[in-house]
Design an enzyme around this catalytic site. Sequence first.
Site, mmCIF file in Angstrom:
data_model
loop_
_atom_site.group_PDB
_atom_site.id
_atom_site.type_symbol
_atom_site.label_atom_id
_atom_site.label_comp_id
_atom_site.label_asym_id
_atom_site.label_seq_id
_atom_site.Cartn_x
_atom_site.Cartn_y
_atom_site.Cartn_z
ATOM 1 N N SER A 259 0.841 -1.193 0.000
ATOM 2 C CA SER A 259 0.000 0.000 0.000
ATOM 3 C C SER A 259 0.878 1.246 0.000
ATOM 4 O O SER A 259 2.051 1.202 0.353
ATOM 5 C CB SER A 259 -0.930 -0.021 1.223
ATOM 6 O OG SER A 259 -0.554 0.972 2.143
ATOM 7 N N LYS A 260 0.249 2.337 -0.444
ATOM 8 C CA LYS A 260 0.955 3.617 -0.480
ATOM 9 C C LYS A 260 1.542 3.963 0.870
ATOM 10 O O LYS A 260 2.530 4.665 0.970
ATOM 11 C CB LYS A 260 -0.045 4.742 -0.801
ATOM 12 C CG LYS A 260 -0.395 4.852 -2.240
ATOM 13 C CD LYS A 260 -1.252 6.094 -2.426
ATOM 14 C CE LYS A 260 -2.209 5.869 -3.563
ATOM 15 N NZ LYS A 260 -3.053 6.995 -3.878
ATOM 16 N N ARG A 261 0.902 3.476 1.928
ATOM 17 C CA ARG A 261 1.344 3.848 3.275
ATOM 18 C C ARG A 261 2.506 2.998 3.780
ATOM 19 O O ARG A 261 3.162 3.355 4.734
ATOM 20 C CB ARG A 261 0.153 3.789 4.238
ATOM 21 C CG ARG A 261 -0.775 4.975 4.078
ATOM 22 C CD ARG A 261 -2.116 4.747 4.732
ATOM 23 N NE ARG A 261 -2.840 3.665 4.092
ATOM 24 C CZ ARG A 261 -3.571 3.810 2.984
ATOM 25 N NH1 ARG A 261 -3.685 4.992 2.423
ATOM 26 N NH2 ARG A 261 -4.198 2.789 2.438
ATOM 27 N N SER A 265 7.153 1.271 0.225
ATOM 28 C CA SER A 265 6.656 1.626 -1.098
ATOM 29 C C SER A 265 7.035 3.048 -1.506
ATOM 30 O O SER A 265 6.733 3.471 -2.609
ATOM 31 C CB SER A 265 5.135 1.436 -1.151
ATOM 32 O OG SER A 265 4.498 2.526 -0.545
#
Length: 493
Positions: A259-261, A265
């Site tokens: 995930s972006k979080r 990433s």
Amino acid sequence: MANANVRVRFCPSPTGNPHVGLVRTALFNWAFARHTGGTMVLRIEDTDAARDSEESYEQLLDSLRWLGLDWDEGPEVGGPHAPYRQSQRMDLYADVAGRLLAAGHAYHCYCTAEELEVRREAARAAGRPSGYDGQCRDLTAEQRAAYEEQGRSSIVRFRMPDESITFTDLVRGELTFTPENVPDYGIVRANGAPLYTLVNPVDDALMGITHVLRGEDLLSSTPRQIALYKALIELGVAKEVPSFGHLPYVMGEGNKKLSKRDPQSSLNLYRERGFLPEGLLNYLSLLGWSFSADQDVFSVAELVEKFDIADVNANPARFDLKKAEAINADHIRRIDVAAFAEACEPWLRAPYANWAPEQFDRAAWEAIAPYAQTRLTVLSDITANVDFLFLAEPVEDEASWTKAMKPGAAELLTTAREKLAAADWSSADSLKEAVLAAGEVHGLKLGKAQAPVRVAVTGRTVGLPLFESLEILGRERTLARIDAALAKLAAAA
Ligand code: GLU
Ligand code: ZN
């Protein structure tokens, strides 16, 4: 497959920091454009003023430039379809929405959020599809007037055709969506703001995009966009429906979607750790694609030559940090030593380096760089590997000291000092002989004998080849550091 008619787009929303999933999408579009000789369009989808920021926009462009992913049309370079920022194209969207309404492809929906929720719940309870139920599809002029009278606001909804939509995904093959799974959907908010659902396909149409390559998370919007596209063709806004290819999910730790979080990433993380752009691109290209069965390290030019969207795999890809690092290490070995030395520059200065600029010794750096180049995994490791050359005293790494300065270390160091003082300092081999001989005196193999010398001189148990390091540091400083370590051992005894 040369095809100069190919037009692809990378169309990020400028929110947050660039992440690896986003960069993978940019890379696959870019590689496809470069492979075919087509056109890469960069479009900024900044229609959400509440979430978009200028800082993210700058970061995006900066990241693409750092990676070498250039664009033929878009911000800063312009092009025949400018402007390429959606925030500057609002009139176009209002115009298209008006024409869709006039032609009956879209309609005003007056349902309130509460009413929609009640009906959704009822549909769920009855086991029916819970999407929009089409209540406002065919309102009469009187019904509309009555709603307006009540002071209700309305959104604009696109009317989906009552038939299945089938298309051939470039990655997944033929896919069919039935009407009950793709209800009519909003394209303009009550306040008049156009939504992603409208602006994205409208711009793809206006910009003549031929291939839409994007993440699998957007697959559910594809049947809607195809239907909208057909309406746009009827209105003369679009020429033909583009091809779609949905890139596989990227899985992170524990087989969960990256995930972006996830800190893993963040693109900036890789940049700050000192991945080479080529190394990172090489690794990211393997998230859903492969170069060949027996080669996974290649240059960007080789990637471009070989990349085809038809070869992308539909299975989820696994993000493997160890593999990314190994590939980066290979790329570090591939560049020439001058390029390596230059790439390391940021980590030879503050805030990474803790020596003052005037302590930096360029000759020493150039002498040690070749030894570092064959050993680093990421460039940021350079700082700790060469700091012994520039700091007045070696760093004090407690754990290293405890490990290397076992009983007998003082005796070994004393002998090593004598032998080193008498050695030929123009040859690393002679320094090695000196430490080897000192070890023999105390019944120690080279590995054991060199550990206290390394810690005395560099502060750490691990580092670059020791004898070359000593040679570059020089006789005076090496002997002074051994003396300092002996003094410290004596004080502790
Ligand atoms: N702005 C959209 C996003 O970043 C683009 C999606 C697309 O490629 O269609 O998710
Ligand atoms: Zn409605």
